[in-house]
Scaffold this motif. Structure first.
Motif, PDB file in Angstrom:
ATOM      1  N   GLY A  56      28.849  51.329  40.005  1.00  0.00           N
ATOM      2  CA  GLY A  56      28.516  50.884  41.547  1.00  0.00           C
ATOM      3  C   GLY A  56      29.380  49.424  41.783  1.00  0.00           C
ATOM      4  N   LEU A  57      28.985  49.589  43.343  1.00  0.00           N
ATOM      5  CA  LEU A  57      29.381  47.985  44.010  1.00  0.00           C
ATOM      6  C   LEU A  57      28.444  47.264  44.842  1.00  0.00           C
ATOM      7  N   ALA A  58      28.321  45.786  45.114  1.00  0.00           N
ATOM      8  CA  ALA A  58      26.990  45.442  45.709  1.00  0.00           C
ATOM      9  C   ALA A  58      27.729  43.896  46.166  1.00  0.00           C
ATOM     10  N   THR A  59      28.216  43.912  47.945  1.00  0.00           N
ATOM     11  CA  THR A  59      29.006  42.362  48.096  1.00  0.00           C
ATOM     12  C   THR A  59      28.398  42.543  49.264  1.00  0.00           C
ATOM     13  N   ILE A  60      28.395  40.829  49.302  1.00  0.00           N
ATOM     14  CA  ILE A  60      27.471  39.799  50.203  1.00  0.00           C
ATOM     15  C   ILE A  60      29.067  39.588  50.898  1.00  0.00           C
ATOM     16  N   ASP A  61      29.568  39.542  53.062  1.00  0.00           N
ATOM     17  CA  ASP A  61      30.444  39.301  53.358  1.00  0.00           C
ATOM     18  C   ASP A  61      31.272  39.668  52.694  1.00  0.00           C
ATOM     19  N   ASP A  62      31.414  41.277  51.775  1.00  0.00           N
ATOM     20  CA  ASP A  62      32.984  42.021  51.301  1.00  0.00           C
ATOM     21  C   ASP A  62      33.414  41.356  49.854  1.00  0.00           C
ATOM     22  N   ARG A  63      32.163  39.968  49.338  1.00  0.00           N
ATOM     23  CA  ARG A  63      32.507  39.780  47.608  1.00  0.00           C
ATOM     24  C   ARG A  63      30.822  39.925  47.112  1.00  0.00           C
ATOM     25  N   ARG A  64      31.099  40.021  45.662  1.00  0.00           N
ATOM     26  CA  ARG A  64      30.500  40.456  44.826  1.00  0.00           C
ATOM     27  C   ARG A  64      29.730  38.923  44.762  1.00  0.00           C
ATOM     28  N   TYR A  65      28.201  38.488  44.445  1.00  0.00           N
ATOM     29  CA  TYR A  65      27.813  37.478  45.112  1.00  0.00           C
ATOM     30  C   TYR A  65      28.272  36.501  43.425  1.00  0.00           C
ATOM     31  N   VAL A  66      29.123  37.184  42.237  1.00  0.00           N
ATOM     32  CA  VAL A  66      28.990  36.043  41.129  1.00  0.00           C
ATOM     33  C   VAL A  66      30.577  35.545  41.897  1.00  0.00           C
ATOM     34  N   ASP A  67      31.221  36.287  42.974  1.00  0.00           N
ATOM     35  CA  ASP A  67      32.604  35.877  43.035  1.00  0.00           C
ATOM     36  C   ASP A  67      32.262  34.917  44.620  1.00  0.00           C
ATOM     37  N   LEU A  68      31.208  34.109  44.671  1.00  0.00           N
ATOM     38  CA  LEU A  68      31.393  32.840  45.886  1.00  0.00           C
ATOM     39  C   LEU A  68      31.051  31.922  45.061  1.00  0.00           C
ATOM     40  N   PRO A  69      32.409  31.080  46.021  1.00  0.00           N
ATOM     41  CA  PRO A  69      31.704  30.016  45.124  1.00  0.00           C
ATOM     42  C   PRO A  69      30.969  28.641  44.919  1.00  0.00           C
ATOM     43  N   ASN A  70      30.153  28.368  46.055  1.00  0.00           N
ATOM     44  CA  ASN A  70      28.614  28.166  46.265  1.00  0.00           C
ATOM     45  C   ASN A  70      27.740  28.957  47.080  1.00  0.00           C
TER      46      ASN A  70
END
Ligand code: ADP
Length: 294
Positions: A56-70
């Motif tokens: 499965g997948l969880a995103t915040i504003d279409d991005r995975r948490y680990v992919d958020l730069p800050n």
């Protein structure tokens, strides 16, 4: 916006979270409700990149948490308020976090003020009550001025005044377009704060929707001058009346449908109203009395 799609987490033979999906939109406060062991923390940990999902997948504003730069600039997180270092003062804790986020120092004092901790800023966190640690955790989550907040059991340890304060803060945050999810194991604790509920039991979603709809989900209560005649009229209209001991009748239909059926049969009504959410209370009671997932 928070999007959770078909999240599953297994620990060996234990399935902590099973095929969980929901969304939380901007301008909304969603209560993530379920008894202890239901899978709330595991879901929130997967959402914030602390636990990898089995699928499965969880995103915040279409991005995975680990992919958020800050990430702290996008999403404020409080998962375990009790885990803060006891030897640091409240202000030191926030200064450290502000440094990591690149937030200005002035924001620290602003947030201490916002959560009502200015007076205790120089006390060590080890001397804080749980409610004060929750306030500090919320201040920390807000430091990066994020548009999304994820809070695990934020009302835990707070007194009624603290819960009222937090309600105001979160409702202001959502009114400015913020997105909030907060978990709780007590319906009464969050009922006045949230506008949506996602209810989880044994790792699965069992209810999801606007609070008022879920509370109204138990249909319509109606009382007539002639209870037997009213029940017959409702049955004749294809509804399934359930007679209650006090002479009133509960029907799985809207008040308008019930009122029309009664009017068509010339039944005189003494009372007609939406039932008050006993269904959700019942559901929650069943969940909390059931054994945890094996
Ligand atoms: P909640 O936050 O709703 O109280 P949790 O997400 O903490 O529930 O736990 C859900 C289930 O997953 C429980 O049965 C718990 O024992 C199990 N669980 C959680 N974390 C782990 C872990 N690291 N290892 C094994 N089982 C776990």
């Amino acid at each position: 916006m928070i999007t959770v799609e078909n999240l599953t987490k297994r620990y060996g033979s234990t399935t902590a979270v099973q095929d969980v999906s929901f969304t939380v939109r901007p301008g909304s406060i969603t209560g993530f409700l379920g008894p202890n062991g239901a899978g709330k923390s595991t879901t929130l940990r997967m959402l914030t990149g602390l636990t990898p999902p089995t699928s499965g997948l969880a995103t915040i504003d279409d991005r995975r948490y680990v992919d958020l730069p800050n990430p702290g600039r996008v999403v404020g997180v409080m998962l375990d308020a009790a885990a803060q270092h006891p030897g640091r003062t409240g202000r030191e804790t926030l200064l450290l976090n502000a440094g990591l986020l690149g937030a200005p120092k002035a924001r620290v004092d602003e947030m201490l003020e916002a959560v009502g901790l200015s007076h205790a800023a120089k006390r060590r966190v080890g001397q804080y009550s749980l409610g004060m640690r929750q306030r500090l955790g919320i201040a920390s989550a807000l430091l990066g001025d994020p548009a999304v907040l994820i809070l695990d059991e934020p009302a835990n340890g707070m007194d009624p005044e603290g819960i009222r304060w937090m309600r105001g803060l979160l409702q202001d945050f959502a009114a400015r377009g913020g997105t909030v999810i907060l978990s709780s194991h007590l319906l009464g604790e969050v009922q006045a704060t949230v506008d949506r509920l996602v209810v989880i039991g044994n790792g699965r979603i069992v209810a999801d929707g606007p609070l008022d709809q879920l509370l109204a989900g138990s249909g319509t209560l109606v009382r007539g001058l002639d209870p037997a005649g009213l029940a017959d009229a409702l049955s004749a209209a294809g509804l399934q009346p359930e007679s209650l001991p006090d002479g009133s009748v509960r029907v799985d239909a809207t008040p308008e449908q019930v009122g029309r059926a009664a009017a068509a049969a010339g039944q005189i009504l003494l009372e007609l109203r939406q039932s008050d959410g006993a269904g959700l209370e019942d559901l929650f009671f069943q969940l909390t009395s059931a054994p945890a997932a094996a």
